[in-house]
Scaffold this motif. Sequence first.
Motif, short mmCIF file in Angstrom:
data_model
loop_
_atom_site.label_atom_id
_atom_site.label_comp_id
_atom_site.label_asym_id
_atom_site.label_seq_id
_atom_site.Cartn_x
_atom_site.Cartn_y
_atom_site.Cartn_z
N PRO A 51 -83.89 55.14 65.39
CA PRO A 51 -84.07 54.77 63.98
C PRO A 51 -85.18 53.73 63.78
N GLN A 52 -85.54 53.02 64.85
CA GLN A 52 -86.62 52.02 64.72
C GLN A 52 -87.91 52.45 65.41
N GLN A 53 -87.97 53.67 65.93
CA GLN A 53 -89.20 54.23 66.52
C GLN A 53 -89.91 53.22 67.43
N THR A 54 -89.13 52.65 68.36
CA THR A 54 -89.64 51.53 69.15
C THR A 54 -90.89 51.87 69.97
N ALA A 55 -90.88 53.02 70.63
CA ALA A 55 -92.02 53.37 71.50
C ALA A 55 -93.29 53.54 70.67
N LEU A 56 -93.14 54.21 69.55
CA LEU A 56 -94.29 54.47 68.68
C LEU A 56 -94.84 53.16 68.09
N LYS A 57 -93.95 52.30 67.65
CA LYS A 57 -94.41 51.01 67.09
C LYS A 57 -95.06 50.15 68.16
N GLN A 58 -94.52 50.23 69.38
CA GLN A 58 -95.11 49.47 70.49
C GLN A 58 -96.57 49.88 70.68
N ARG A 59 -96.80 51.18 70.67
CA ARG A 59 -98.16 51.70 70.87
C ARG A 59 -99.07 51.27 69.70
N LEU A 60 -98.57 51.38 68.48
CA LEU A 60 -99.37 50.99 67.31
C LEU A 60 -99.66 49.50 67.34
N ILE A 243 -92.47 62.12 69.06
CA ILE A 243 -93.07 62.57 70.32
C ILE A 243 -94.53 62.96 70.11
N LYS A 244 -94.77 63.74 69.09
CA LYS A 244 -96.12 64.25 68.83
C LYS A 244 -97.08 63.10 68.46
N ALA A 245 -96.61 62.17 67.67
CA ALA A 245 -97.45 61.04 67.27
C ALA A 245 -97.84 60.20 68.48
N LEU A 246 -96.86 59.95 69.34
CA LEU A 246 -97.12 59.14 70.53
C LEU A 246 -98.14 59.82 71.44
N GLU A 247 -98.00 61.12 71.61
CA GLU A 247 -98.96 61.88 72.42
C GLU A 247 -100.38 61.69 71.88
N ARG A 248 -100.50 61.80 70.58
CA ARG A 248 -101.83 61.70 69.96
C ARG A 248 -102.40 60.29 70.10
N LEU A 249 -101.54 59.29 69.95
CA LEU A 249 -102.00 57.91 70.05
C LEU A 249 -102.34 57.54 71.49
N GLU A 250 -101.94 58.40 72.42
CA GLU A 250 -102.32 58.17 73.81
C GLU A 250 -103.54 59.00 74.19
N ALA A 251 -104.06 59.80 73.26
CA ALA A 251 -105.26 60.60 73.52
C ALA A 251 -106.33 60.20 72.50
N LEU A 252 -106.57 58.89 72.40
CA LEU A 252 -107.44 58.39 71.35
C LEU A 252 -108.88 58.86 71.46
N SER A 253 -109.32 59.17 72.69
CA SER A 253 -110.71 59.60 72.82
C SER A 253 -110.91 60.94 72.11
#
Length: 345
Positions: A51-60, A243-253
Amino acid sequence: MNIERLLRDNIKSIKAYSSARDEYKDASADMVFIDANENPFESTVNRYPDPQQTALKQRLSVLKGVEKSQILLGNGSDEVLDLIFRAFCEPKTDNVITLPPTYGMYKVLADLNAIDILSVVLESDFEPKVDEILKIQNSNSKLLFLCSPNNPTANSFNADKVERLIKGFKGIVVVDEAYIDFSTQKSWVSRLSEFPNLIVTQTLSKAYGLAGIRLGICYASEFIIRVLNKIKPPYNINQLTQIKALERLEALSDVKNEVQNILEQRNILRNALAPITFIKQIYPSDANFILAKVDDANLRYHQLIEKGIVVRNRTTQVLCENCLRFTVGTAEENNILIKILNQLS
Ligand SMILES: *Cc1c(COP(=O)(O)O)cnc(C)c1O
């Protein structure tokens, strides 16, 4: 500046719904989870999402240099904007200020929440009329929407004007940065700590190429984020989206390459539009689209539809008479557009 004073009374005292995953947070722990009435058979999505999207917020947080506690995620920026309305605007009492021509959702959400709109039309160069905006505000003016780069005009607002508005407006200023990744301007995210009344929204729908997953981002003070967090639906960001957002934020190039390509294509498109005789004016763009004035927008819109090309006709918008909005496509798509435009008479 006292932000709490701007909140609706019912929001000041509201208690958030406490979900199973709020009460026992560590879903990765080696425990038997029989607290959420889920189906126990593994399907990759049989469990409720974080509910807090911790992994995604960590990356952002790392990417944007903002604390996790200053980030809220929504089902598109449209949900974020709706939460902001519901936190600050008392139906049938408060008002918000918008600067037409601009993004249509501010008005839709105001209408939906029974909030009045005070509108101050942009200057003819599409910059905000700062003095007029600050003069028109009253004690019920809770939100001021600054869309920069602005949709549909494509320009970014002058930073000094934006700063004067943030300093002079007595409510919350929402800077909508849906197109910031195409812009030469700096994001206002880096100025959050200076302005307690500043909210910045971004999205993965445009430069990040993920319109289909619906992920909007809100950056603000810890206080504002805490309030919005209390009133958001508990599981508003689904597992597949996280999941999809995190993948994309890890492929920034990849994202950077696509943005670079779109910006190059924007210039090519602009140069190709310029000599077309029925195109009367091409406005400067700091985004992934171009606004252009033509001789007869309705005629040209329908001619393009007949040739299989769909653009946005903005002719009914104030200051946009006979204007079409062209999103920058792939080189191939842009070539088709140019070819067809040159064939029209
Ligand atoms: C496209 C757009 C958005 C994006 O909204 P999402 O709900 O995140 O897809 C937000 N603001 C503006 C001005 C836009 O043009």
